[in-house]
Write a protein that holds these residues in place. Structure first.
Motif, mmCIF file in Angstrom:
data_model
loop_
_atom_site.group_PDB
_atom_site.id
_atom_site.type_symbol
_atom_site.label_atom_id
_atom_site.label_comp_id
_atom_site.label_asym_id
_atom_site.label_seq_id
_atom_site.Cartn_x
_atom_site.Cartn_y
_atom_site.Cartn_z
ATOM 1 N N THR A 135 35.647 36.474 27.882
ATOM 2 C CA THR A 135 36.342 36.341 26.603
ATOM 3 C C THR A 135 36.446 37.706 25.938
ATOM 4 N N ARG A 136 37.417 37.831 25.027
ATOM 5 C CA ARG A 136 37.549 39.007 24.172
ATOM 6 C C ARG A 136 37.926 38.525 22.783
ATOM 7 N N GLY A 137 37.222 39.011 21.764
ATOM 8 C CA GLY A 137 37.479 38.572 20.407
ATOM 9 C C GLY A 137 36.429 37.584 19.949
ATOM 10 N N SER A 138 36.767 36.783 18.925
ATOM 11 C CA SER A 138 35.830 35.789 18.414
ATOM 12 C C SER A 138 36.585 34.738 17.621
ATOM 13 N N GLY A 139 35.946 33.593 17.453
ATOM 14 C CA GLY A 139 36.522 32.527 16.647
ATOM 15 C C GLY A 139 37.847 32.039 17.198
ATOM 16 N N THR A 140 38.862 32.054 16.351
ATOM 17 C CA THR A 140 40.187 31.583 16.756
ATOM 18 C C THR A 140 41.131 32.727 17.079
ATOM 19 N N GLU A 141 40.599 33.935 17.260
ATOM 20 C CA GLU A 141 41.419 35.082 17.633
ATOM 21 C C GLU A 141 40.819 35.761 18.838
ATOM 22 N N GLY A 142 41.628 35.948 19.862
ATOM 23 C CA GLY A 142 41.148 36.626 21.056
ATOM 24 C C GLY A 142 41.826 36.102 22.299
ATOM 25 N N THR A 143 41.297 36.501 23.449
ATOM 26 C CA THR A 143 41.820 36.067 24.734
ATOM 27 C C THR A 143 40.684 35.594 25.617
ATOM 28 N N VAL A 144 41.039 34.770 26.582
ATOM 29 C CA VAL A 144 40.065 34.280 27.550
ATOM 30 C C VAL A 144 40.633 34.471 28.945
ATOM 31 N N THR A 145 39.752 34.629 29.907
ATOM 32 C CA THR A 145 40.155 34.652 31.306
ATOM 33 C C THR A 145 39.557 33.439 31.986
ATOM 34 N N LEU A 146 40.434 32.604 32.531
ATOM 35 C CA LEU A 146 40.019 31.371 33.186
ATOM 36 C C LEU A 146 40.381 31.422 34.664
ATOM 37 N N GLY A 147 39.526 30.826 35.482
ATOM 38 C CA GLY A 147 39.872 30.540 36.862
ATOM 39 C C GLY A 147 40.220 29.072 36.949
ATOM 40 N N ILE A 148 41.401 28.750 37.480
ATOM 41 C CA ILE A 148 41.873 27.365 37.490
ATOM 42 C C ILE A 148 42.303 26.976 38.896
ATOM 43 N N HIS A 149 41.736 25.893 39.389
ATOM 44 C CA HIS A 149 42.062 25.388 40.723
ATOM 45 C C HIS A 149 42.558 23.961 40.603
ATOM 46 N N ASN A 150 43.699 23.676 41.207
ATOM 47 C CA ASN A 150 44.277 22.332 41.178
ATOM 48 C C ASN A 150 44.010 21.593 42.479
ATOM 49 N N SER A 151 43.885 20.278 42.380
ATOM 50 C CA SER A 151 43.660 19.428 43.544
ATOM 51 C C SER A 151 44.641 18.264 43.508
ATOM 52 N N SER A 152 44.845 17.664 44.648
ATOM 53 C CA SER A 152 45.705 16.486 44.732
ATOM 54 C C SER A 152 44.915 15.263 44.289
ATOM 55 N N SER A 153 45.443 14.520 43.346
ATOM 56 C CA SER A 153 44.749 13.348 42.837
ATOM 57 C C SER A 153 45.150 12.109 43.622
ATOM 58 N N THR A 154 44.162 11.301 43.973
ATOM 59 C CA THR A 154 44.412 10.020 44.638
ATOM 60 C C THR A 154 44.273 8.863 43.655
ATOM 61 N N GLY A 155 44.072 9.182 42.392
ATOM 62 C CA GLY A 155 43.854 8.149 41.392
ATOM 63 C C GLY A 155 45.133 7.494 40.911
ATOM 64 N N VAL A 156 44.984 6.348 40.280
ATOM 65 C CA VAL A 156 46.094 5.649 39.633
ATOM 66 C C VAL A 156 46.271 6.274 38.257
ATOM 67 N N LEU A 157 47.310 7.088 38.095
ATOM 68 C CA LEU A 157 47.478 7.866 36.876
ATOM 69 C C LEU A 157 48.461 7.263 35.882
ATOM 70 N N ASP A 158 49.293 6.343 36.334
ATOM 71 C CA ASP A 158 50.298 5.740 35.462
ATOM 72 C C ASP A 158 49.602 4.922 34.369
ATOM 73 N N PRO A 159 49.754 5.307 33.097
ATOM 74 C CA PRO A 159 49.062 4.566 32.019
ATOM 75 C C PRO A 159 49.547 3.135 31.875
ATOM 76 N N ASN A 160 50.723 2.814 32.436
ATOM 77 C CA ASN A 160 51.261 1.453 32.350
ATOM 78 C C ASN A 160 50.971 0.623 33.585
ATOM 79 N N SER A 161 50.177 1.160 34.517
ATOM 80 C CA SER A 161 49.837 0.415 35.725
ATOM 81 C C SER A 161 48.893 -0.735 35.380
ATOM 82 N N PRO A 162 48.894 -1.799 36.176
ATOM 83 C CA PRO A 162 47.972 -2.918 35.914
ATOM 84 C C PRO A 162 46.513 -2.479 35.901
ATOM 85 N N GLN A 163 46.158 -1.531 36.786
ATOM 86 C CA GLN A 163 44.764 -1.091 36.860
ATOM 87 C C GLN A 163 44.347 -0.356 35.583
ATOM 88 N N ARG A 164 45.220 0.531 35.108
ATOM 89 C CA ARG A 164 44.909 1.259 33.872
ATOM 90 C C ARG A 164 44.877 0.299 32.677
#
Length: 278
Positions: A135-164
């Motif tokens: 991070t650089r800065g403090s509070g609500t002013e500054g920047t962050v460095t994030l590492g982000i990795h995405n994966s394939s989801s096998t879940g039922v994601l549709d909020p209107n699905s019967p399961q959800r």
């Protein structure tokens, strides 16, 4: 390990450790040229990715208060990451993040700066894993460095699905609290809860508080409503449409880990966790 939560999620400082900030005109990391828009803008990777085990986490340098559009896994729908605030606690920098997926699921949590190459990420629904690299800065002013990795989801994601819809209709209301041995799973209806010991900051231990919500305890299916988030006592995180989890306390067992890998039943301690249902 929480059923349905990736192995990488079972289980981070001062300055911008490990970051590769640039200051090109219009660059998201440039504090001299960037103006918060209030509207989501596309995030672009910067520098070398972070390597954890055999996974690659592209680095993103993001401004606090600015929503960013991140691409989903191999063509899946984009999602939005917003750094809300930064600070320091337990000898580590942190960032408060809100991640909003295209189906309406929202994850709001605190991510602590990684300690070393073995630090595990925050896991969001088996879809995205996030590491704070600096991070650089403090509070609500500054920047962050994030590492982000995405994966394939096998879940039922549709909020209107019967399961959800079944999950939303049958989930409890109010507030519940449990005391659970670490490294074990606990079922509360169709919610599987558990925790793993996290990092040690001068004897101040964190706990990865995890859960997985399913429509049916026996047959599932996975709903993409799971998380494993590093917490210190008093920390909370919220997943909509599940609720707000709070780590109320952690008590070490005082027992040394077994030298025999075949021995079962050992737990490094127990956690007390509260869930305020949505």
């Amino acid at each position: 390990m929480i059923a349905g939560i990736s192995a990488a999620a079972a289980l981070v400082g001062v300055g911008m450790t490990g970051c590769s900030a640039t200051s090109e005109p219009g660059d998201a990391a440039s504090s001299t040229s960037f103006t918060l828009t209030g509207n989501p803008i596309v995030a672009t990777p910067h520098g070398d990715p972070i390597r954890i085990s055999n996974l690659s986490y592209p680095r993103y340098e993001l401004h606090v208060g600015q929503p960013y559009i991140l691409p989903g896994y191999e063509g899946e729908k984009d999602y939005i990451v917003t750094p809300k605030a930064i600070g320091e606690a337990h000898g580590r920098h942190w960032v408060d993040l809100t991640v909003t997926f295209a189906n309406g699921d929202v994850f709001s949590f605190r991510s602590y700066q990684r300690v070393d190459a073995d630090t595990m990420p925050s896991d969001l629904g088996g879809r995205t894993s996030i590491l704070l690299d600096g991070t650089r800065g403090s509070g609500t002013e500054g920047t962050v460095t994030l590492g982000i990795h995405n994966s394939s989801s096998t879940g039922v994601l549709d909020p209107n699905s019967p399961q959800r819809e079944k999950y939303v209709q049958t989930r409890p209301t109010g507030t519940q609290e449990w005391t659970i041995p670490l490294s074990r799973n606990f079922w509360a209806g169709t919610l599987n809860v558990g925790g793993d010991l996290g990092d040690d900051s001068n004897g101040d231990y964190s706990v990865f508080v995890g859960f997985n919500a399913v429509a049916n305890r026996v047959s599932g299916p996975d709903l993409g409503l799971s998380a494993s988030i590093e917490c210190y006592p008093g920390d909370s995180y919220t997943v909509s449409p599940v609720g707000t989890f709070t780590l109320k306390g952690y008590t070490p067992s005082g027992e040394a880990p077994p030298t025999d890998p075949a021995k079962v039943g050992y737990s490094p301690g127990q956690m007390r966790v509260q869930l305020k249902w949505s």
